[in-house]
Design a protein around this motif. Structure first.
Motif, PDB file in Angstrom:
ATOM      1  N   ARG A   1       0.811  -0.969  -0.144  1.00  0.00           N
ATOM      2  CA  ARG A   1      -0.056  -0.054   0.149  1.00  0.00           C
ATOM      3  C   ARG A   1       0.903   1.335   0.029  1.00  0.00           C
ATOM      4  O   ARG A   1       1.541   1.389   0.982  1.00  0.00           O
ATOM      5  CB  ARG A   1      -1.034  -0.041   1.130  1.00  0.00           C
ATOM      6  N   LEU A   2       1.047   1.711  -1.295  1.00  0.00           N
ATOM      7  CA  LEU A   2       2.008   3.035  -1.248  1.00  0.00           C
ATOM      8  C   LEU A   2       1.351   4.138  -2.246  1.00  0.00           C
ATOM      9  O   LEU A   2       0.373   3.785  -3.104  1.00  0.00           O
ATOM     10  CB  LEU A   2       3.426   2.570  -1.571  1.00  0.00           C
ATOM     11  N   LEU A   3       1.864   5.407  -2.255  1.00  0.00           N
ATOM     12  CA  LEU A   3       1.584   6.167  -3.108  1.00  0.00           C
ATOM     13  C   LEU A   3       2.899   6.629  -3.948  1.00  0.00           C
ATOM     14  O   LEU A   3       4.014   6.787  -3.214  1.00  0.00           O
ATOM     15  CB  LEU A   3       1.205   7.565  -2.240  1.00  0.00           C
ATOM     16  N   ILE A   4       2.985   6.712  -5.281  1.00  0.00           N
ATOM     17  CA  ILE A   4       3.812   7.055  -5.783  1.00  0.00           C
ATOM     18  C   ILE A   4       3.681   8.482  -6.702  1.00  0.00           C
ATOM     19  O   ILE A   4       2.455   8.520  -7.346  1.00  0.00           O
ATOM     20  CB  ILE A   4       4.224   5.929  -7.132  1.00  0.00           C
ATOM     21  N   LEU A   5       4.369   9.531  -6.536  1.00  0.00           N
ATOM     22  CA  LEU A   5       4.361  10.727  -7.188  1.00  0.00           C
ATOM     23  C   LEU A   5       5.326  10.583  -8.465  1.00  0.00           C
ATOM     24  O   LEU A   5       6.463  10.734  -8.174  1.00  0.00           O
ATOM     25  CB  LEU A   5       4.633  11.807  -6.001  1.00  0.00           C
ATOM     26  N   LEU A   6       4.515  10.866  -9.691  1.00  0.00           N
ATOM     27  CA  LEU A   6       5.472  10.919 -10.790  1.00  0.00           C
ATOM     28  C   LEU A   6       5.396  12.590 -11.193  1.00  0.00           C
ATOM     29  O   LEU A   6       4.517  12.954 -11.515  1.00  0.00           O
ATOM     30  CB  LEU A   6       4.676  10.301 -11.881  1.00  0.00           C
ATOM     31  N   ASP A   7       6.460  13.337 -10.937  1.00  0.00           N
ATOM     32  CA  ASP A   7       6.631  14.660 -11.040  1.00  0.00           C
ATOM     33  C   ASP A   7       7.477  14.986 -12.398  1.00  0.00           C
ATOM     34  O   ASP A   7       8.465  14.786 -12.481  1.00  0.00           O
ATOM     35  CB  ASP A   7       7.478  15.223  -9.856  1.00  0.00           C
ATOM     36  N   GLY A   8       6.678  16.010 -12.998  1.00  0.00           N
ATOM     37  CA  GLY A   8       7.204  16.404 -14.457  1.00  0.00           C
ATOM     38  C   GLY A   8       7.175  15.207 -15.525  1.00  0.00           C
ATOM     39  O   GLY A   8       8.025  15.212 -16.212  1.00  0.00           O
ATOM     40  N   CYS A   9       5.739  15.048 -15.969  1.00  0.00           N
ATOM     41  CA  CYS A   9       5.411  13.875 -16.897  1.00  0.00           C
ATOM     42  C   CYS A   9       5.346  14.483 -18.306  1.00  0.00           C
ATOM     43  O   CYS A   9       5.286  13.636 -19.221  1.00  0.00           O
ATOM     44  CB  CYS A   9       4.265  13.065 -16.498  1.00  0.00           C
ATOM     45  N   GLU A  10       5.267  15.886 -18.610  1.00  0.00           N
ATOM     46  CA  GLU A  10       4.721  16.117 -19.922  1.00  0.00           C
ATOM     47  C   GLU A  10       5.423  15.895 -20.696  1.00  0.00           C
ATOM     48  O   GLU A  10       5.059  15.650 -22.074  1.00  0.00           O
ATOM     49  CB  GLU A  10       4.777  17.670 -19.737  1.00  0.00           C
ATOM     50  N   HIS A  11       7.067  15.616 -20.879  1.00  0.00           N
ATOM     51  CA  HIS A  11       7.883  15.370 -22.140  1.00  0.00           C
ATOM     52  C   HIS A  11       7.743  13.943 -22.229  1.00  0.00           C
ATOM     53  O   HIS A  11       8.129  13.365 -23.372  1.00  0.00           O
ATOM     54  CB  HIS A  11       9.275  15.599 -21.599  1.00  0.00           C
ATOM     55  N   LEU A  12       7.150  13.065 -21.336  1.00  0.00           N
ATOM     56  CA  LEU A  12       6.881  11.537 -21.558  1.00  0.00           C
ATOM     57  C   LEU A  12       5.636  10.821 -21.113  1.00  0.00           C
ATOM     58  O   LEU A  12       5.339  10.065 -20.507  1.00  0.00           O
ATOM     59  CB  LEU A  12       7.877  10.735 -20.432  1.00  0.00           C
ATOM     60  N   VAL A  13       4.605  12.056 -21.530  1.00  0.00           N
ATOM     61  CA  VAL A  13       3.260  11.771 -21.222  1.00  0.00           C
ATOM     62  C   VAL A  13       2.623  10.423 -21.469  1.00  0.00           C
ATOM     63  O   VAL A  13       2.079   9.662 -20.728  1.00  0.00           O
ATOM     64  CB  VAL A  13       2.439  12.874 -21.577  1.00  0.00           C
ATOM     65  N   ASP A  14       3.141  10.000 -22.967  1.00  0.00           N
ATOM     66  CA  ASP A  14       2.513   8.710 -23.279  1.00  0.00           C
ATOM     67  C   ASP A  14       3.211   7.611 -22.545  1.00  0.00           C
ATOM     68  O   ASP A  14       2.344   6.377 -22.005  1.00  0.00           O
ATOM     69  CB  ASP A  14       2.762   8.367 -24.770  1.00  0.00           C
ATOM     70  N   ALA A  15       4.376   7.316 -22.165  1.00  0.00           N
ATOM     71  CA  ALA A  15       5.348   6.470 -21.459  1.00  0.00           C
ATOM     72  C   ALA A  15       4.548   6.585 -19.775  1.00  0.00           C
ATOM     73  O   ALA A  15       4.478   5.426 -19.254  1.00  0.00           O
ATOM     74  CB  ALA A  15       6.704   6.739 -21.456  1.00  0.00           C
ATOM     75  N   CYS A  16       4.526   7.792 -19.198  1.00  0.00           N
ATOM     76  CA  CYS A  16       3.821   7.770 -18.109  1.00  0.00           C
ATOM     77  C   CYS A  16       2.588   7.296 -17.788  1.00  0.00           C
ATOM     78  O   CYS A  16       2.160   6.494 -17.086  1.00  0.00           O
ATOM     79  CB  CYS A  16       3.902   9.332 -17.436  1.00  0.00           C
ATOM     80  N   ALA A  17       1.656   7.577 -19.027  1.00  0.00           N
ATOM     81  CA  ALA A  17       0.375   7.014 -18.872  1.00  0.00           C
ATOM     82  C   ALA A  17       0.306   5.513 -19.032  1.00  0.00           C
ATOM     83  O   ALA A  17      -0.413   5.026 -18.286  1.00  0.00           O
ATOM     84  CB  ALA A  17      -0.301   7.554 -20.278  1.00  0.00           C
ATOM     85  N   GLU A  18       1.040   5.054 -19.766  1.00  0.00           N
ATOM     86  CA  GLU A  18       1.129   3.736 -19.972  1.00  0.00           C
ATOM     87  C   GLU A  18       1.725   2.947 -18.673  1.00  0.00           C
ATOM     88  O   GLU A  18       0.863   2.142 -18.066  1.00  0.00           O
ATOM     89  CB  GLU A  18       2.076   3.162 -21.169  1.00  0.00           C
ATOM     90  N   LEU A  19       2.619   3.565 -18.322  1.00  0.00           N
ATOM     91  CA  LEU A  19       3.249   3.050 -16.648  1.00  0.00           C
ATOM     92  C   LEU A  19       2.297   3.038 -15.795  1.00  0.00           C
ATOM     93  O   LEU A  19       2.035   2.000 -14.894  1.00  0.00           O
ATOM     94  CB  LEU A  19       4.574   3.782 -16.480  1.00  0.00           C
ATOM     95  N   ALA A  20       1.624   4.082 -15.469  1.00  0.00           N
ATOM     96  CA  ALA A  20       0.564   4.263 -14.528  1.00  0.00           C
ATOM     97  C   ALA A  20      -0.449   3.363 -14.566  1.00  0.00           C
ATOM     98  O   ALA A  20      -0.823   2.654 -13.670  1.00  0.00           O
ATOM     99  CB  ALA A  20      -0.139   5.771 -14.533  1.00  0.00           C
ATOM    100  N   GLU A  21      -0.985   3.273 -15.868  1.00  0.00           N
ATOM    101  CA  GLU A  21      -2.362   2.242 -16.080  1.00  0.00           C
ATOM    102  C   GLU A  21      -1.970   0.869 -15.807  1.00  0.00           C
ATOM    103  O   GLU A  21      -2.686   0.226 -15.034  1.00  0.00           O
ATOM    104  CB  GLU A  21      -2.882   2.547 -17.409  1.00  0.00           C
ATOM    105  N   SER A  22      -0.832   0.581 -16.218  1.00  0.00           N
ATOM    106  CA  SER A  22      -0.363  -0.916 -16.092  1.00  0.00           C
ATOM    107  C   SER A  22       0.075  -0.909 -14.565  1.00  0.00           C
ATOM    108  O   SER A  22      -0.715  -2.249 -14.298  1.00  0.00           O
ATOM    109  CB  SER A  22       0.905  -1.378 -16.744  1.00  0.00           C
ATOM    110  N   LEU A  23       0.465  -0.314 -13.988  1.00  0.00           N
ATOM    111  CA  LEU A  23       0.717  -0.717 -12.677  1.00  0.00           C
ATOM    112  C   LEU A  23      -0.429  -0.621 -11.665  1.00  0.00           C
ATOM    113  O   LEU A  23      -0.844  -1.352 -10.916  1.00  0.00           O
ATOM    114  CB  LEU A  23       1.705   0.228 -11.890  1.00  0.00           C
ATOM    115  N   LEU A  24      -1.358   0.315 -12.046  1.00  0.00           N
ATOM    116  CA  LEU A  24      -2.559   0.430 -11.362  1.00  0.00           C
ATOM    117  C   LEU A  24      -3.619  -0.766 -11.495  1.00  0.00           C
ATOM    118  O   LEU A  24      -4.255  -1.269 -10.618  1.00  0.00           O
ATOM    119  CB  LEU A  24      -3.438   1.642 -11.554  1.00  0.00           C
TER     120      LEU A  24
END
Length: 736
Positions: free
Chosen positions: A123-146
């Motif tokens: 049970r943890l919280l991950i703060l992904l800070d400054g995603c705009e230049h890798l928005v697609d990769a961050c979206a894919e990572l967040a969705e897969s992990l969640l």
């Protein structure tokens, strides 16, 4: 203070949040945003993915960090910050998350798979800070992990929405700017006053200056970064002068795209105005500093940025001026002061650098500097400063990535990419970055197949790392190619390393006789060319192990003794840790349990300093076996503790590669330990103790192995059997 309208209770700088949060402490006061904080807290309690959006400089990161710090108690496994801004390659995003969560992985598996496995049940919280230049990769990572981890929540900051399922947005507006009344100050004015006092301790908002400050903050649209930059100008200008000069810059810089948002125009104007307030040399330095990714020290800035308009001896004073003008951040580290450009300001400097056509020279000098960092690190790795070298290289990690990326993207730089990636073998191997090291080497090797010294080095380093991961199918062809090339080109040094690492592959491939022959040959080559470094000491240790695995303890211990003497003579610590492991193993074979345990613990302790996962896990697995040994005539072995350590080791093995590198010889202690534990524990105890060990993170596992842990104290509940008195152990069985 009489007449000071800000003389009212206000929030001071935050104290450091308690564990288990892993967030940086705030060093300046947090002003306003109470409504947004409450809204964000409600979102974090109700949904699993929240993205804070807004223009650059509006305070997204500060708000997210404060909200995450406040939410720490709801996440027993921590609130973790992942700074996405230095990561330029989407492929490396997963590696960056692993590093930020202290889950460094050395396997060839995709980082997403490792994260999913490592975080299951947490049970943890991950703060992904400054995603705009890798928005697609961050979206894919967040969705897969969640999707894979029900106990995970993700908080992101980005100038654009991630646009992934389940995302909830909090759009952050600028701070309120008016009106200014006695005792009631808008948040933008409070922020200006707070930052102004850092420049002029006597500064106060009074009846005389309140209107001017309010006007200035309104002209800045209440954007926090703009307000802070303006406050920094009080060193040289009054509030009225700042406002007047800002008006001039508005007229100058708002003639761009009419469709741009006003707040974006304002931010560009604010940064551009700050740029205009710099001298010609300061602007030039700002532009050249934009080639750095992450933090840098003065020496790096002097080398990279000096020349063609900036003398090396002027860099210090110019850099100090940029710090004073809030363009560059100053940071303290164990190795002295370091500097960093805010991402927005780095982008602005990069724009001017490219517009002037002057980016190639500083980029190449940046590459040269960090090639020097790697080269000097390789030299310093053999000696008493190894731990310091590992830490210094870690500080340079993001810039080393940038240098590698430049070499791989720039035509004609492929050989330097091979050289840089290969020279960093000591960091990839010794500090737990096998997976990332292979990523860079594989890319470089695929671009240039010319049989050079740089390619030969990259080949043996690749073969070495693949061997440690248990990937012999990739290791053997790389090492054979290196050996053929070395013989064809007369490269005696590459030949020595190729033969040495072929010996490692044979040792892990359960061919100890063949391994011994190759190690003997490699050591002959090393002596012939006068080579003496950590690799040579490792060859001695590995030759000793080859003899041990053949049943020849006497010959093995002779080689361990030679390696130990040389380690102590030269202050070498990394190879020494492996020698200690081998000596502990040999002592156990001879029935000397107490010295074996002492040596194994020291091996784990030293490897933990370097974050060498392979060395750590080998030592923990051996200590698990030693726990099964009777501590005395009336003190049976602790079988439950042995299983806890085996569980902890299993978790670490999954981050290294194939458990025990796929070797039956290295697997032997684990099998013997499991056999003894199964014979002396109930099935429930056997499984429960192991499961408790798998919940220990790396630091907790090391603490447990070193004897400073109590009942299984990793994340999650501890099953009862692990605190039960252990059952008697069976009689020792050894293959000596």
């Amino acid at each position: 203070m009489a007449g000071d309208w800000t003389a009212q209770p206000r929030e001071a700088a935050l104290r450091r949040e308690p564990e288990p949060g892993r967030l940086p402490a705030e060093v300046t006061g947090f002003v306003g945003r109470q409504r947004e904080l409450a809204e964000l807290a409600g979102l974090l309690a109700a949904v699993r993915l929240v993205t804070v959006t807004g223009p650059g400089g509006v305070g997204k990161s500060r708000l997210a960090l404060r909200a995450a710090a406040r939410a720490t108690g709801a996440f027993p496994d921590g609130t973790w910050l992942v700074d996405v801004s230095p990561v330029q390659d989407p492929i490396l995003l997963g590696h960056a998350v692993l590093k930020a969560l202290r889950l460094t992985d050395g396997t060839a598996r995709p980082p997403l798979d490792v994260l999913t496995e490592q975080l299951v049940g947490r049970r943890l919280l991950i703060l992904l800070d400054g995603c705009e230049h890798l928005v697609d990769a961050c979206a894919e990572l967040a969705e897969s992990l969640l999707r894979a981890l029900p106990g995970l929540r993700v908080l992101a900051t980005s100038r654009a929405a991630l646009r992934t399922s389940g995302e909830h947005l909090l759009t952050l507006a600028p701070l309120p700017v008016g009106p200014v009344r006695p005792g009631v100050l808008p948040d933008a004015v409070r922020l200006f006053a707070d930052r102004a006092r850092a420049v002029l301790p006597s500064f106060a908002v009074t009846e005389a200056n309140a209107e001017a400050i309010g006007l200035l903050c309104r002209r800045l649209d209440g954007i926090p970064l703009a307000v802070e930059l303006a406050a920094g100008r009080l060193r040289a200008l009054s509030v009225e002068q700042i406002t007047a000069r800002l008006d001039d810059r508005f007229r100058l810089l708002t003639g761009g795209a009419r469709t741009a948002l006003p707040r974006h125009q304002t931010m560009r104007t604010t940064i551009g105005w700050s740029h205009e307030l710099c001298t010609v040399q300061e602007r030039l330095l700002w532009a050249r500093l934009s080639v750095f990714a992450g933090s840098f020290d003065l020496e790096a800035a002097e080398y990279v940025c000096a020349g063609e308009g900036i003398a090396a001896e002027d860099v210090l004073d110019l850099l100090a001026e940029l710090v004073a003008k809030s363009v560059v951040l100053r940071e303290d580290s164990a190795f002295g002061v370091r500097f960093r450009l805010l991402d927005t300001l780095r982008e602005y400097g990069g724009h001017w650098l490219r517009a002037a056509g002057g980016e190639h020279r500083p980029l190449r000098r940046h590459r040269d500097w960090y090639l020097g960092v790697a080269t000097w690190g390789e030299v310093e790795w053999f000696g008493p400063r190894q731990a310091e070298t590992a830490e210094r290289t870690g500080l340079a990690h993001t810039n080393l990535r940038a240098a590698l990326e430049f070499c791989l993207a720039e035509p004609g730089e492929e050989q330097l990419a091979l050289l840089l990636a290969g020279t960093l073998w000591f960091y990839w191997v010794g500090s737990g970055h096998l997976g990332e090291g292979r990523h860079w080497l594989d890319r470089a090797l695929s671009l240039d197949r010319e049989p050079t010294e740089a390619r030969a080095k990259a080949l043996w380093v690749t073969g070495y790392m693949a061997t440690l991961q248990g990937d012999l199918a990739a290791a053997r062809p790389a090492l054979e190619e290196c050996r053929r090339q070395a013989m064809d080109t007369g490269d005696d040094r590459a030949l020595a390393y190729a033969v040495h690492r072929q010996g490692c592959a044979a040792l892990i491939g359960d061919e100890p006789d063949r391994a011994a022959e190759l190690f003997e040959e490699a050591l002959w080559h090393y002596r012939t060319i006068g080579e003496l470094n950590s690799n040579v000491l490792m060859a001695m240790f590995e030759l000793g192990l080859a003899y041990i695995f053949q049943g020849d303890r006497e010959s093995g211990e002779l080689w361990f003794g030679q390696a130990r003497e040389l380690c102590e003579e030269h202050g070498e610590q990394w190879a020494y840790a492996y020698v200690l492991y081998a000596m502990a193993f040999s002592h156990w074979l001879g029935g000397d349990v107490r010295p074996a345990r002492t040596l194994a613990r020291e091996s784990v302790r030293r490897n933990h300093v370097f974050h060498d996962l392979l060395g750590i896990v080998l030592g923990i697995d051996l200590l698990a076996l030693l726990e099964t040994e009777p501590a005395g005539p009336e003190a049976p072995g602790n079988l439950c503790e042995a299983r806890v350590l085996q569980g902890a080791a299993h978790r670490i093995w999954r981050t290294v590669g194939t458990p025990f590198m796929g070797s039956r010889s290295f697997f032997g202690p684990h099998q013997e330990c499991a056999k003894r534990a199964r014979a002396g524990l109930t099935e429930q105890e056997y499984e429960a103790c192991y499961a408790a060990g798998t919940r220990l993170d790396l630091d907790a596992a090391v603490s447990r192995a070193l004897g400073s842990g109590g009942p299984a104290d990793g994340p999650g509940p501890t099953p009862g059997p692990c605190s039960m008195p252990p059952a008697p152990a069976p009689s020792p069985v050894r293959n000596s």
